[in-house]
Write a protein that holds these residues in place. Structure first.
Motif, PDB file in Angstrom:
ATOM      1  N   SER A  21       0.834  -1.210   0.000  1.00 30.85           N
ATOM      2  CA  SER A  21       0.000   0.000   0.000  1.00 30.85           C
ATOM      3  C   SER A  21       0.864   1.253   0.000  1.00 30.85           C
ATOM      4  CB  SER A  21      -0.933   0.005   1.213  1.00 30.85           C
ATOM      5  OG  SER A  21      -1.970  -0.935   1.049  1.00 30.85           O
ATOM      6  N   GLN A  22       1.939   1.229   0.794  1.00 34.50           N
ATOM      7  CA  GLN A  22       2.857   2.361   0.802  1.00 34.50           C
ATOM      8  C   GLN A  22       3.564   2.499  -0.543  1.00 34.50           C
ATOM      9  OE1 GLN A  22       5.042   0.998   4.334  1.00 34.50           O
ATOM     10  NE2 GLN A  22       4.453   2.872   5.391  1.00 34.50           N
ATOM     11  N   ALA A  23       3.932   1.361  -1.137  1.00 36.64           N
ATOM     12  CA  ALA A  23       4.620   1.385  -2.431  1.00 36.64           C
ATOM     13  C   ALA A  23       3.726   1.987  -3.519  1.00 36.64           C
ATOM     14  CB  ALA A  23       5.037  -0.032  -2.825  1.00 36.64           C
ATOM     15  N   ILE A  24       2.455   1.617  -3.506  1.00 36.51           N
ATOM     16  CA  ILE A  24       1.511   2.148  -4.494  1.00 36.51           C
ATOM     17  C   ILE A  24       1.428   3.663  -4.386  1.00 36.51           C
ATOM     18  CG2 ILE A  24      -0.945   2.252  -5.104  1.00 36.51           C
ATOM     19  CD1 ILE A  24      -1.080  -0.762  -4.384  1.00 36.51           C
ATOM     20  N   GLN A  25       1.343   4.164  -3.144  1.00 34.83           N
ATOM     21  CA  GLN A  25       1.266   5.608  -2.943  1.00 34.83           C
ATOM     22  C   GLN A  25       2.591   6.299  -3.262  1.00 34.83           C
ATOM     23  OE1 GLN A  25      -1.581   7.263  -2.469  1.00 34.83           O
ATOM     24  NE2 GLN A  25      -2.480   5.205  -2.654  1.00 34.83           N
ATOM     25  N   GLU A  26       3.705   5.629  -2.958  1.00 37.18           N
ATOM     26  CA  GLU A  26       5.017   6.213  -3.242  1.00 37.18           C
ATOM     27  C   GLU A  26       5.231   6.360  -4.744  1.00 37.18           C
ATOM     28  OE1 GLU A  26       8.633   7.937  -2.912  1.00 37.18           O
ATOM     29  OE2 GLU A  26       7.169   7.589  -1.301  1.00 37.18           O
ATOM     30  N   ILE A  27       4.861   5.339  -5.501  1.00 30.53           N
ATOM     31  CA  ILE A  27       5.024   5.415  -6.958  1.00 30.53           C
ATOM     32  C   ILE A  27       4.098   6.486  -7.535  1.00 30.53           C
ATOM     33  CG2 ILE A  27       4.560   4.136  -9.097  1.00 30.53           C
ATOM     34  CD1 ILE A  27       5.867   1.728  -7.784  1.00 30.53           C
ATOM     35  N   LYS A  42       3.263   9.253  -5.958  1.00 27.80           N
ATOM     36  CA  LYS A  42       3.934  10.520  -5.645  1.00 27.80           C
ATOM     37  C   LYS A  42       5.089  10.771  -6.607  1.00 27.80           C
ATOM     38  CE  LYS A  42       2.957  10.438  -0.656  1.00 27.80           C
ATOM     39  NZ  LYS A  42       3.578  10.278   0.686  1.00 27.80           N
ATOM     40  N   GLN A  43       5.864   9.712  -6.887  1.00 30.91           N
ATOM     41  CA  GLN A  43       6.987   9.847  -7.816  1.00 30.91           C
ATOM     42  C   GLN A  43       6.497  10.247  -9.200  1.00 30.91           C
ATOM     43  OE1 GLN A  43       9.223   6.191  -7.800  1.00 30.91           O
ATOM     44  NE2 GLN A  43       9.740   6.331  -5.622  1.00 30.91           N
ATOM     45  N   ARG A  44       5.404   9.635  -9.620  1.00 30.17           N
ATOM     46  CA  ARG A  44       4.850   9.958 -10.942  1.00 30.17           C
ATOM     47  C   ARG A  44       4.382  11.403 -11.007  1.00 30.17           C
ATOM     48  NH1 ARG A  44      -0.474  11.215 -12.125  1.00 30.17           N
ATOM     49  NH2 ARG A  44      -1.197   9.461 -10.854  1.00 30.17           N
ATOM     50  N   ILE A  45       3.671  11.869  -9.974  1.00 28.31           N
ATOM     51  CA  ILE A  45       3.181  13.253  -9.946  1.00 28.31           C
ATOM     52  C   ILE A  45       4.341  14.236  -9.914  1.00 28.31           C
ATOM     53  CG2 ILE A  45       1.923  14.937  -8.544  1.00 28.31           C
ATOM     54  CD1 ILE A  45       0.057  12.633  -7.702  1.00 28.31           C
ATOM     55  N   ALA A  46       5.357  13.953  -9.061  1.00 34.12           N
ATOM     56  CA  ALA A  46       6.518  14.835  -8.972  1.00 34.12           C
ATOM     57  C   ALA A  46       7.268  14.895 -10.297  1.00 34.12           C
ATOM     58  CB  ALA A  46       7.448  14.359  -7.858  1.00 34.12           C
ATOM     59  N   MET A  47       7.399  13.727 -10.954  1.00 28.61           N
ATOM     60  CA  MET A  47       8.110  13.674 -12.224  1.00 28.61           C
ATOM     61  C   MET A  47       7.340  14.399 -13.319  1.00 28.61           C
ATOM     62  SD  MET A  47       9.977  10.239 -13.625  1.00 28.61           S
ATOM     63  CE  MET A  47      10.630   9.934 -11.988  1.00 28.61           C
ATOM     64  N   GLU A  48       6.021  14.304 -13.302  1.00 33.49           N
ATOM     65  CA  GLU A  48       5.220  15.037 -14.280  1.00 33.49           C
ATOM     66  C   GLU A  48       5.393  16.541 -14.107  1.00 33.49           C
ATOM     67  OE1 GLU A  48       1.307  13.479 -13.633  1.00 33.49           O
ATOM     68  OE2 GLU A  48       1.501  11.967 -15.224  1.00 33.49           O
ATOM     69  N   THR A  49       5.498  17.000 -12.849  1.00 28.34           N
ATOM     70  CA  THR A  49       5.709  18.430 -12.591  1.00 28.34           C
ATOM     71  C   THR A  49       7.061  18.878 -13.141  1.00 28.34           C
ATOM     72  OG1 THR A  49       4.367  18.305 -10.577  1.00 28.34           O
ATOM     73  CG2 THR A  49       5.860  20.184 -10.788  1.00 28.34           C
ATOM     74  N   LEU A  80       9.508   8.944 -16.755  1.00 31.20           N
ATOM     75  CA  LEU A  80       8.093   9.214 -16.519  1.00 31.20           C
ATOM     76  C   LEU A  80       7.225   8.111 -17.119  1.00 31.20           C
ATOM     77  CD1 LEU A  80       5.856  11.018 -15.471  1.00 31.20           C
ATOM     78  CD2 LEU A  80       6.057  12.409 -17.536  1.00 31.20           C
ATOM     79  N   SER A  81       7.614   7.597 -18.285  1.00 31.35           N
ATOM     80  CA  SER A  81       6.872   6.489 -18.903  1.00 31.35           C
ATOM     81  C   SER A  81       6.867   5.281 -17.991  1.00 31.35           C
ATOM     82  CB  SER A  81       7.502   6.126 -20.259  1.00 31.35           C
ATOM     83  OG  SER A  81       7.419   7.205 -21.166  1.00 31.35           O
ATOM     84  N   GLU A  82       8.022   5.019 -17.344  1.00 23.13           N
ATOM     85  CA  GLU A  82       8.108   3.899 -16.412  1.00 23.13           C
ATOM     86  C   GLU A  82       7.194   4.123 -15.207  1.00 23.13           C
ATOM     87  OE1 GLU A  82      11.416   1.643 -13.573  1.00 23.13           O
ATOM     88  OE2 GLU A  82      12.062   2.912 -15.244  1.00 23.13           O
ATOM     89  N   GLN A  83       7.236   5.342 -14.639  1.00 26.86           N
ATOM     90  CA  GLN A  83       6.411   5.622 -13.459  1.00 26.86           C
ATOM     91  C   GLN A  83       4.926   5.553 -13.794  1.00 26.86           C
ATOM     92  OE1 GLN A  83       9.285   5.224 -11.370  1.00 26.86           O
ATOM     93  NE2 GLN A  83       7.660   6.104 -10.168  1.00 26.86           N
ATOM     94  N   ARG A  84       4.551   6.033 -14.965  1.00 24.45           N
ATOM     95  CA  ARG A  84       3.145   5.972 -15.368  1.00 24.45           C
ATOM     96  C   ARG A  84       2.702   4.525 -15.559  1.00 24.45           C
ATOM     97  NH1 ARG A  84       3.209  10.954 -19.799  1.00 24.45           N
ATOM     98  NH2 ARG A  84       2.652  12.630 -18.312  1.00 24.45           N
ATOM     99  N   LEU A 116       3.907   1.892 -14.034  1.00 24.71           N
ATOM    100  CA  LEU A 116       3.870   1.195 -12.752  1.00 24.71           C
ATOM    101  C   LEU A 116       2.803   1.722 -11.807  1.00 24.71           C
ATOM    102  CD1 LEU A 116       7.722   0.898 -12.093  1.00 24.71           C
ATOM    103  CD2 LEU A 116       6.168  -0.946 -12.734  1.00 24.71           C
ATOM    104  N   ASP A 117       2.264   2.893 -12.088  1.00 24.22           N
ATOM    105  CA  ASP A 117       1.292   3.522 -11.183  1.00 24.22           C
ATOM    106  C   ASP A 117      -0.066   2.829 -11.287  1.00 24.22           C
ATOM    107  OD1 ASP A 117      -0.192   5.123  -9.552  1.00 24.22           O
ATOM    108  OD2 ASP A 117       0.036   6.952 -10.736  1.00 24.22           O
ATOM    109  N   LEU A 118      -0.436   2.094 -10.232  1.00 26.10           N
ATOM    110  CA  LEU A 118      -1.710   1.368 -10.228  1.00 26.10           C
ATOM    111  C   LEU A 118      -2.895   2.272  -9.917  1.00 26.10           C
ATOM    112  CD1 LEU A 118      -0.730  -1.938  -8.393  1.00 26.10           C
ATOM    113  CD2 LEU A 118      -1.075  -1.583 -10.833  1.00 26.10           C
ATOM    114  N   THR A 119      -2.648   3.504  -9.509  1.00 24.71           N
ATOM    115  CA  THR A 119      -3.759   4.384  -9.145  1.00 24.71           C
ATOM    116  C   THR A 119      -4.297   5.166 -10.336  1.00 24.71           C
ATOM    117  OG1 THR A 119      -2.356   6.312  -8.627  1.00 24.71           O
ATOM    118  CG2 THR A 119      -2.722   4.701  -6.874  1.00 24.71           C
ATOM    119  N   LYS A 120      -3.586   5.103 -11.466  1.00 27.47           N
ATOM    120  CA  LYS A 120      -4.059   5.864 -12.623  1.00 27.47           C
ATOM    121  C   LYS A 120      -5.386   5.295 -13.094  1.00 27.47           C
ATOM    122  CE  LYS A 120      -1.368   3.174 -15.988  1.00 27.47           C
ATOM    123  NZ  LYS A 120      -0.864   2.197 -15.041  1.00 27.47           N
ATOM    124  N   SER A 121      -6.230   6.168 -13.593  1.00 29.41           N
ATOM    125  CA  SER A 121      -7.578   5.751 -13.989  1.00 29.41           C
ATOM    126  C   SER A 121      -7.533   4.873 -15.224  1.00 29.41           C
ATOM    127  CB  SER A 121      -8.445   6.979 -14.272  1.00 29.41           C
ATOM    128  OG  SER A 121      -7.882   7.745 -15.323  1.00 29.41           O
TER     129      SER A 121
END
Length: 511
Positions: free
Chosen positions: A196-202, A204-211, A294-298, A300-305
């Motif tokens: 659960s922490q890993a899902i949220q961490e990835i 956060k990494q994806r959002i930060a990298m997009e910024t 960023l492609s990798e983070q996107r 791996l991000d399971l929270t994306k719609s």
């Protein structure tokens, strides 16, 4: 039990019929204790486990591990190879596991008649009895009710070797695992925290990298704008410093231009423009590298719609789809299921609940002929397809024309699958095959959905997407599931199966 580290060293792998690598130069180190392996369906989680257990050989690179490895597959079709030894042993560990997981000694003789939940408990008990140094378990909670899930959880806590656990059940993963590997081939990322922490961490990494990526784009635009301004200035200076349009007798103007050229002033704007080339080149390289990350983070991000899918409803003309008389069904030798008078309205949403092995799937199969006799447009999703049925289903898909195949793959992508990996697989994972069956059903106009554990093998985004679309289905629904939140979101009527007091027969109660 000798404990050692599991090491992937520059491992590259793809299946023989694939043109792209699933993993490329993968390096990974995994120590004792349970490590969660999470990610979307079809992303390579099961492949990673099979490589770890030497069930698959890498094309290049090395995998170092103990010689004592056990792999517990998602499927429950086959009896584990040495299950007979476990079933007939009466040492302390065998007796403990039989009791702890509710395993009957005669499971060995009646494997084919067991529910998938009973088989799954037996698989886990057998694997723990083997006392391997490396234990890889693929989806241990599929088919299990809540009580059985907690029995499994308590048993797995006692394991002291290196454990890899693939599951979409975050409750089980978080309870067992302090390390997480997130996989969507070719991307693999290890995090030293719970799933659960890993899902949220990835996330956060994806959002930060997009910024950062957006800021990088703005900086490039600023440099491009400044470079263009300096180019324009250089062009103006070139025009001003040419003698082409001067009067041949205008010696003063010619002298000023000669002096400006001697001083190098005519080249200043051009130099300033060229100075930005290296800055732009560096920023473009940084943006390209950032885009790959960023492609990798996107991925791996399971929270994306996940994109929406559409179930086509075709309301049946009659108000009543089912009007079945009371019946007694045989569940297993010496066991019966007592059914009351059952009715189903044309838009009724029924949740069927009960513990493993009580007869839920038997009930569903008993009702299907009644729907066929009334020519009701329905679709039945079985709890599990065996290997041969799965292969036949995928081969039937492969025989479709390009337009039909493209429509189905489009739905698979909206359910979170990688279309390229799916089409390139000899036999997709159980989760991907589940999505294939759902996608094929979406091509039909239906009045009734009969779904037996539809979320088995599905990743979290796909479950949420399926739940959302089932809410909008206007026909009737018969739904078997151990996922209570999933049932609560979709059903308004309940058929509960429970054991009759004092014996092994069961009965159904409607409310």
């Amino acid at each position: 039990m000798s404990i050692q580290t599991l090491e992937f060293q520059q491992v590259t792998f793809h299946y023989p019929d694939q043109s792209i690598d699933l993993f490329s130069a993968l390096s990974l180190s995994i120590g004792p204790g349970w490590t969660a392996v999470i990610g979307a369906n079809g992303g390579g989680k099961s492949t990673l486990l099979k490589l770890a257990c030497s069930m698959l050989e890498p094309l290049s690179g090395t995998i170092l591990h103990s010689a004592s490895c056990i792999y517990v597959p998602q499927r429950t079709d086959e009896l584990p190879f040495s299950y007979g030894n476990f079933a007939t042993s009466y040492d302390a560990l065998a007796c403990k596991l039989h009791g702890q997981l509710g395993i009957e000694r005669d499971f060995l003789d009646r494997w084919g008649s067991l529910s998938h939940g009973e088989r799954k408990r037996a698989q886990i008990a057998w694997a723990l009895y083997e006392e391997s140094d490396l234990l890889c378990i693929d989806e241990p909670t599929n088919h299990l009710d809540s009580d059985a899930m907690h029995q499994i959880l308590n048993s797995l806590r006692s394991y002291r070797g290196i454990g890899l656990l693939v599951s979409h059940d975050r409750e089980v993963l978080d309870a067992l695992c302090s390390n997480t590997i997130q996989v969507l081939a070719p991307y693999v990322q290890k995090l030293s925290c719970s799933p659960s922490q890993a899902i949220q961490e990835i996330k956060k990494q994806r959002i930060a990298m997009e910024t950062v990526y957006q800021e990088q784009g703005k900086e490039l635009k600023r440099i491009e704008k400044e470079k263009q301004r300096r180019k324009d200035l250089a062009r103006v200076q070139d025009v001003r410093n040419t003698k082409r349009h001067l009067d041949v007798k205008d010696h003063d103007a010619k002298a000023r231009i000669d002096g400006f050229r001697v001083s190098g002033g005519d080249k200043v704007a051009g130099k300033l423009s060229r100075q930005l080339d290296s800055r732009m080149s560096g920023n473009l390289a940084a943006k390209s590298s950032l885009f790959n990350s960023l492609s990798e983070q996107r991925a791996l991000d399971l929270t994306k719609s996940v994109g929406g899918i559409t179930l086509q409803s075709f309301p049946h003309g009659g108000k009543i789809l089912l009007d079945a008389k009371p019946a007694i069904l045989s569940i297993a030798p010496g066991r019966r299921l007592f059914l009351p008078h059952l009715t189903l309205g044309n838009n009724q949403r029924v949740g069927i609940r009960g513990p493993n092995g009580i007869g839920k799937s038997t009930l569903i199969r008993h009702l299907l002929p009644a729907f066929s006799r009334k020519s009701i447009r329905y679709w039945y999703l079985e709890q599990e397809l065996d290997g041969q049925e799965s292969l036949a289903s995928y081969r039937a898909f492969q025989q479709l024309d390009a337009q039909a195949k493209g429509s189905i793959v489009s739905t698979l992508v909206r359910l979170g699958s990688n279309g390229q990996l799916f089409l390139g697989s000899a036999l997709p994972s159980p989760g991907e095959l589940r999505k294939l069956l759902i996608a094929q059903a979406l091509e039909q106009e239906l009045s009734l959905l009969v779904l037996d554990e539809p979320t088995n093998h599905l990743d979290l985004p796909s479950r949420l997407c399926l739940e959302q679309e089932l809410k909008s289905f206007t026909g009737a629904l018969l739904l078997v599931s151990h996922d209570q939140p999933f049932l609560d979101a979709l059903c308004t009527t309940w058929w509960d199966l429970s054991y009759k007091e004092g014996n092994i027969d069961s009965l159904l109660v409607m409310h």
